[in-house]
Design a protein around this motif. Sequence first.
Motif, PDB file in Angstrom:
ATOM      1  N   LEU A  64      27.810 -26.320 102.063  1.00 61.49           N
ATOM      2  CA  LEU A  64      28.683 -26.482 103.235  1.00 61.49           C
ATOM      3  C   LEU A  64      28.341 -25.514 104.351  1.00 61.49           C
ATOM      4  N   GLY A  65      27.704 -24.434 104.016  1.00 62.37           N
ATOM      5  CA  GLY A  65      27.424 -23.403 105.005  1.00 62.37           C
ATOM      6  C   GLY A  65      28.595 -22.439 105.089  1.00 62.37           C
ATOM      7  N   PRO A  66      28.422 -21.362 105.847  1.00 60.30           N
ATOM      8  CA  PRO A  66      29.462 -20.330 105.887  1.00 60.30           C
ATOM      9  C   PRO A  66      30.757 -20.824 106.523  1.00 60.30           C
ATOM     10  N   TYR A  67      31.852 -20.278 106.036  1.00 56.07           N
ATOM     11  CA  TYR A  67      33.160 -20.555 106.625  1.00 56.07           C
ATOM     12  C   TYR A  67      33.175 -19.980 108.032  1.00 56.07           C
ATOM     13  N   ARG A  68      33.678 -20.773 108.982  1.00 58.05           N
ATOM     14  CA  ARG A  68      33.718 -20.307 110.365  1.00 58.05           C
ATOM     15  C   ARG A  68      35.138 -20.029 110.839  1.00 58.05           C
ATOM     16  N   SER A  69      35.961 -21.066 110.971  1.00 60.61           N
ATOM     17  CA  SER A  69      37.280 -20.778 111.553  1.00 60.61           C
ATOM     18  C   SER A  69      38.405 -21.695 111.101  1.00 60.61           C
ATOM     19  N   ASN A  70      38.114 -22.896 110.633  1.00 58.73           N
ATOM     20  CA  ASN A  70      39.183 -23.825 110.278  1.00 58.73           C
ATOM     21  C   ASN A  70      39.279 -23.960 108.758  1.00 58.73           C
ATOM     22  N   ALA A  71      40.218 -23.234 108.174  1.00 55.23           N
ATOM     23  CA  ALA A  71      40.344 -23.200 106.713  1.00 55.23           C
ATOM     24  C   ALA A  71      40.709 -24.565 106.139  1.00 55.23           C
ATOM     25  N   ILE A  72      41.485 -25.351 106.860  1.00 49.56           N
ATOM     26  CA  ILE A  72      41.891 -26.667 106.356  1.00 49.56           C
ATOM     27  C   ILE A  72      40.696 -27.613 106.324  1.00 49.56           C
ATOM     28  N   SER A  73      39.906 -27.633 107.382  1.00 48.11           N
ATOM     29  CA  SER A  73      38.708 -28.481 107.399  1.00 48.11           C
ATOM     30  C   SER A  73      37.721 -28.057 106.323  1.00 48.11           C
ATOM     31  N   TYR A  74      37.555 -26.764 106.162  1.00 50.76           N
ATOM     32  CA  TYR A  74      36.629 -26.250 105.150  1.00 50.76           C
ATOM     33  C   TYR A  74      37.129 -26.612 103.750  1.00 50.76           C
ATOM     34  N   ALA A  75      38.426 -26.467 103.518  1.00 52.66           N
ATOM     35  CA  ALA A  75      39.006 -26.815 102.213  1.00 52.66           C
ATOM     36  C   ALA A  75      38.827 -28.300 101.928  1.00 52.66           C
ATOM     37  N   ASN A  76      39.051 -29.141 102.936  1.00 51.37           N
ATOM     38  CA  ASN A  76      38.861 -30.584 102.754  1.00 51.37           C
ATOM     39  C   ASN A  76      37.408 -30.908 102.421  1.00 51.37           C
ATOM     40  N   ALA A  77      36.469 -30.287 103.136  1.00 53.28           N
ATOM     41  CA  ALA A  77      35.047 -30.538 102.879  1.00 53.28           C
ATOM     42  C   ALA A  77      34.660 -30.077 101.471  1.00 53.28           C
ATOM     43  N   LEU A  78      35.158 -28.931 101.054  1.00 49.92           N
ATOM     44  CA  LEU A  78      34.872 -28.409  99.723  1.00 49.92           C
ATOM     45  C   LEU A  78      35.464 -29.320  98.647  1.00 49.92           C
ATOM     46  N   ASN A  79      36.679 -29.759  98.866  1.00 52.00           N
ATOM     47  CA  ASN A  79      37.327 -30.657  97.907  1.00 52.00           C
ATOM     48  C   ASN A  79      36.587 -31.993  97.813  1.00 52.00           C
ATOM     49  N   GLU A  80      36.184 -32.533  98.960  1.00 54.42           N
ATOM     50  CA  GLU A  80      35.464 -33.815  98.946  1.00 54.42           C
ATOM     51  C   GLU A  80      34.095 -33.678  98.298  1.00 54.42           C
ATOM     52  N   ARG A  81      33.450 -32.530  98.471  1.00 56.56           N
ATOM     53  CA  ARG A  81      32.161 -32.305  97.809  1.00 56.56           C
ATOM     54  C   ARG A  81      32.340 -32.293  96.295  1.00 56.56           C
ATOM     55  N   HIS A  82      33.412 -31.670  95.834  1.00 54.20           N
ATOM     56  CA  HIS A  82      33.664 -31.641  94.402  1.00 54.20           C
ATOM     57  C   HIS A  82      34.052 -33.022  93.895  1.00 54.20           C
ATOM     58  N   ARG A  83      34.802 -33.781  94.673  1.00 59.37           N
ATOM     59  CA  ARG A  83      35.150 -35.157  94.299  1.00 59.37           C
ATOM     60  C   ARG A  83      33.876 -35.991  94.115  1.00 59.37           C
ATOM     61  N   ARG A  84      32.927 -35.868  95.049  1.00 59.34           N
ATOM     62  CA  ARG A  84      31.660 -36.608  94.928  1.00 59.34           C
ATOM     63  C   ARG A  84      30.901 -36.182  93.666  1.00 59.34           C
ATOM     64  N   PHE A  85      30.972 -34.895  93.349  1.00 62.69           N
ATOM     65  CA  PHE A  85      30.340 -34.398  92.125  1.00 62.69           C
ATOM     66  C   PHE A  85      30.979 -35.046  90.896  1.00 62.69           C
ATOM     67  N   TYR A  86      32.305 -35.073  90.858  1.00 64.58           N
ATOM     68  CA  TYR A  86      33.008 -35.719  89.745  1.00 64.58           C
ATOM     69  C   TYR A  86      32.575 -37.172  89.600  1.00 64.58           C
ATOM     70  N   ILE A  87      32.509 -37.878  90.710  1.00 65.95           N
ATOM     71  CA  ILE A  87      32.132 -39.299  90.678  1.00 65.95           C
ATOM     72  C   ILE A  87      30.703 -39.454  90.158  1.00 65.95           C
ATOM     73  N   ALA A  88      29.817 -38.592  90.619  1.00 62.73           N
ATOM     74  CA  ALA A  88      28.409 -38.678  90.211  1.00 62.73           C
ATOM     75  C   ALA A  88      28.217 -38.439  88.718  1.00 62.73           C
ATOM     76  N   ILE A  89      28.992 -37.540  88.131  1.00 66.14           N
ATOM     77  CA  ILE A  89      28.776 -37.234  86.712  1.00 66.14           C
ATOM     78  C   ILE A  89      29.645 -38.060  85.775  1.00 66.14           C
ATOM     79  N   SER A  90      30.440 -38.968  86.335  1.00 69.43           N
ATOM     80  CA  SER A  90      31.329 -39.754  85.470  1.00 69.43           C
ATOM     81  C   SER A  90      31.196 -41.254  85.724  1.00 69.43           C
ATOM     82  N   LYS A  91      29.986 -41.682  86.002  1.00 71.27           N
ATOM     83  CA  LYS A  91      29.739 -43.105  86.235  1.00 71.27           C
ATOM     84  C   LYS A  91      30.130 -43.920  85.008  1.00 71.27           C
TER      85      LYS A  91
END
Length: 118
Positions: A64-91
Amino acid sequence: KEMFVKCAWDKSKSQFNDGAALIYENNYVKAGGCSHLPQPAYYVCFDIAVNSGAGRSKQFLRELGPYRSNAISYANALNERHRRFYIAISKPGSKNNKFRKGWLRRADHRASYIRSCQ
Protein backbone atom coordinates in the motif's frame (compact mmCIF):
# COMPACT_ATOMS: atom_id res chain seq x y z
CA LYS A 1 1.32 -26.09 28.79
CA GLU A 2 -2.26 -25.37 29.86
CA MET A 3 -1.38 -25.99 33.51
CA PHE A 4 1.47 -23.47 33.32
CA VAL A 5 -0.88 -20.84 31.90
CA LYS A 6 -3.54 -21.61 34.52
CA CYS A 7 -0.92 -21.50 37.28
CA ALA A 8 0.39 -18.14 36.04
CA TRP A 9 -3.19 -16.78 35.86
CA ASP A 10 -4.02 -18.02 39.36
CA LYS A 11 -0.79 -16.63 40.80
CA SER A 12 -1.21 -13.06 39.53
CA LYS A 13 -3.93 -12.03 37.11
CA SER A 14 -2.50 -8.53 36.69
CA GLN A 15 1.02 -9.82 35.90
CA PHE A 16 -0.50 -12.39 33.53
CA ASN A 17 -2.45 -9.64 31.72
CA ASP A 18 0.63 -7.39 31.60
CA GLY A 19 2.66 -10.26 30.14
CA ALA A 20 0.00 -11.06 27.56
CA ALA A 21 -0.21 -7.38 26.56
CA LEU A 22 3.57 -7.31 26.12
CA ILE A 23 3.46 -10.42 23.90
CA TYR A 24 0.79 -8.85 21.69
CA GLU A 25 2.67 -5.54 21.58
CA ASN A 26 5.97 -7.17 20.55
CA ASN A 27 4.75 -10.05 18.36
CA TYR A 28 1.91 -8.33 16.53
CA VAL A 29 1.84 -4.53 16.90
CA LYS A 30 5.56 -3.85 16.50
CA ALA A 31 6.42 -6.90 14.37
CA GLY A 32 3.41 -6.27 12.14
CA GLY A 33 4.35 -2.65 11.48
CA CYS A 34 1.18 -1.28 13.12
CA SER A 35 2.67 0.95 15.82
CA HIS A 36 2.68 4.20 13.86
CA LEU A 37 -0.84 3.93 12.45
CA PRO A 38 -3.81 5.87 13.82
CA GLN A 39 -7.21 4.26 14.33
CA PRO A 40 -8.91 2.61 12.48
CA ALA A 41 -5.87 1.60 10.40
CA TYR A 42 -4.11 0.45 13.58
CA TYR A 43 -6.97 -1.95 14.40
CA VAL A 44 -7.07 -3.40 10.87
CA CYS A 45 -3.29 -3.86 10.79
CA PHE A 46 -3.27 -5.46 14.25
CA ASP A 47 -6.11 -7.84 13.35
CA ILE A 48 -4.31 -8.91 10.18
CA ALA A 49 -1.07 -9.47 12.13
CA VAL A 50 -2.84 -11.63 14.73
CA ASN A 51 -4.84 -13.66 12.24
CA SER A 52 -2.50 -13.93 9.24
CA GLY A 53 0.89 -13.23 10.79
CA ALA A 54 3.04 -10.16 11.31
CA GLY A 55 4.84 -10.82 8.04
CA ARG A 56 1.58 -10.68 6.12
CA SER A 57 0.55 -7.35 7.65
CA LYS A 58 4.00 -5.91 6.85
CA GLN A 59 3.69 -7.21 3.29
CA PHE A 60 0.33 -5.50 2.84
CA LEU A 61 1.66 -2.25 4.34
CA ARG A 62 4.59 -2.32 1.88
CA GLU A 63 2.20 -2.95 -1.01
CA LEU A 64 0.00 0.00 0.00
CA GLY A 65 2.90 2.33 0.57
CA PRO A 66 3.42 4.57 3.59
CA TYR A 67 0.51 6.00 5.52
CA ARG A 68 0.06 9.65 4.61
CA SER A 69 -2.95 11.38 6.11
CA ASN A 70 -6.34 9.66 5.78
CA ALA A 71 -6.57 6.83 8.30
CA ILE A 72 -10.03 5.74 7.12
CA SER A 73 -8.96 5.42 3.47
CA TYR A 74 -5.80 3.60 4.50
CA ALA A 75 -7.78 1.24 6.76
CA ASN A 76 -10.24 0.51 3.95
CA ALA A 77 -7.40 -0.21 1.49
CA LEU A 78 -5.67 -2.48 4.01
CA ASN A 79 -8.89 -4.32 4.77
CA GLU A 80 -9.70 -4.78 1.08
CA ARG A 81 -6.19 -6.08 0.41
CA HIS A 82 -6.66 -8.68 3.12
CA ARG A 83 -10.12 -9.56 1.76
CA ARG A 84 -8.56 -10.22 -1.67
CA PHE A 85 -5.94 -12.39 0.03
CA TYR A 86 -8.67 -14.41 1.77
CA ILE A 87 -10.48 -14.88 -1.54
CA ALA A 88 -7.30 -15.94 -3.33
CA ILE A 89 -6.40 -18.63 -0.79
CA SER A 90 -9.91 -20.01 -0.36
CA LYS A 91 -11.04 -20.72 -3.91
CA PRO A 92 -13.72 -23.40 -4.30
CA GLY A 93 -12.12 -26.82 -4.14
CA SER A 94 -9.15 -25.63 -2.08
CA LYS A 95 -8.48 -26.95 1.42
CA ASN A 96 -9.05 -23.42 2.78
CA ASN A 97 -12.48 -23.02 1.20
CA LYS A 98 -14.12 -24.22 4.41
CA PHE A 99 -12.77 -21.09 6.15
CA ARG A 100 -13.81 -18.62 3.45
CA LYS A 101 -17.15 -17.56 4.91
CA GLY A 102 -15.67 -16.88 8.35
CA TRP A 103 -12.68 -15.03 6.93
CA LEU A 104 -14.87 -12.80 4.79
CA ARG A 105 -17.13 -12.18 7.78
CA ARG A 106 -14.04 -11.02 9.67
CA ALA A 107 -13.24 -8.55 6.86
CA ASP A 108 -16.89 -7.39 6.93
CA HIS A 109 -16.61 -6.82 10.68
CA ARG A 110 -13.50 -4.72 10.18
CA ALA A 111 -15.25 -2.71 7.44
CA SER A 112 -18.10 -2.06 9.86
CA TYR A 113 -15.64 -0.85 12.48
CA ILE A 114 -14.00 1.46 9.93
CA ARG A 115 -17.40 2.95 9.03
CA SER A 116 -18.12 3.54 12.72
CA CYS A 117 -14.99 5.70 12.94
CA GLN A 118 -16.18 8.18 10.31
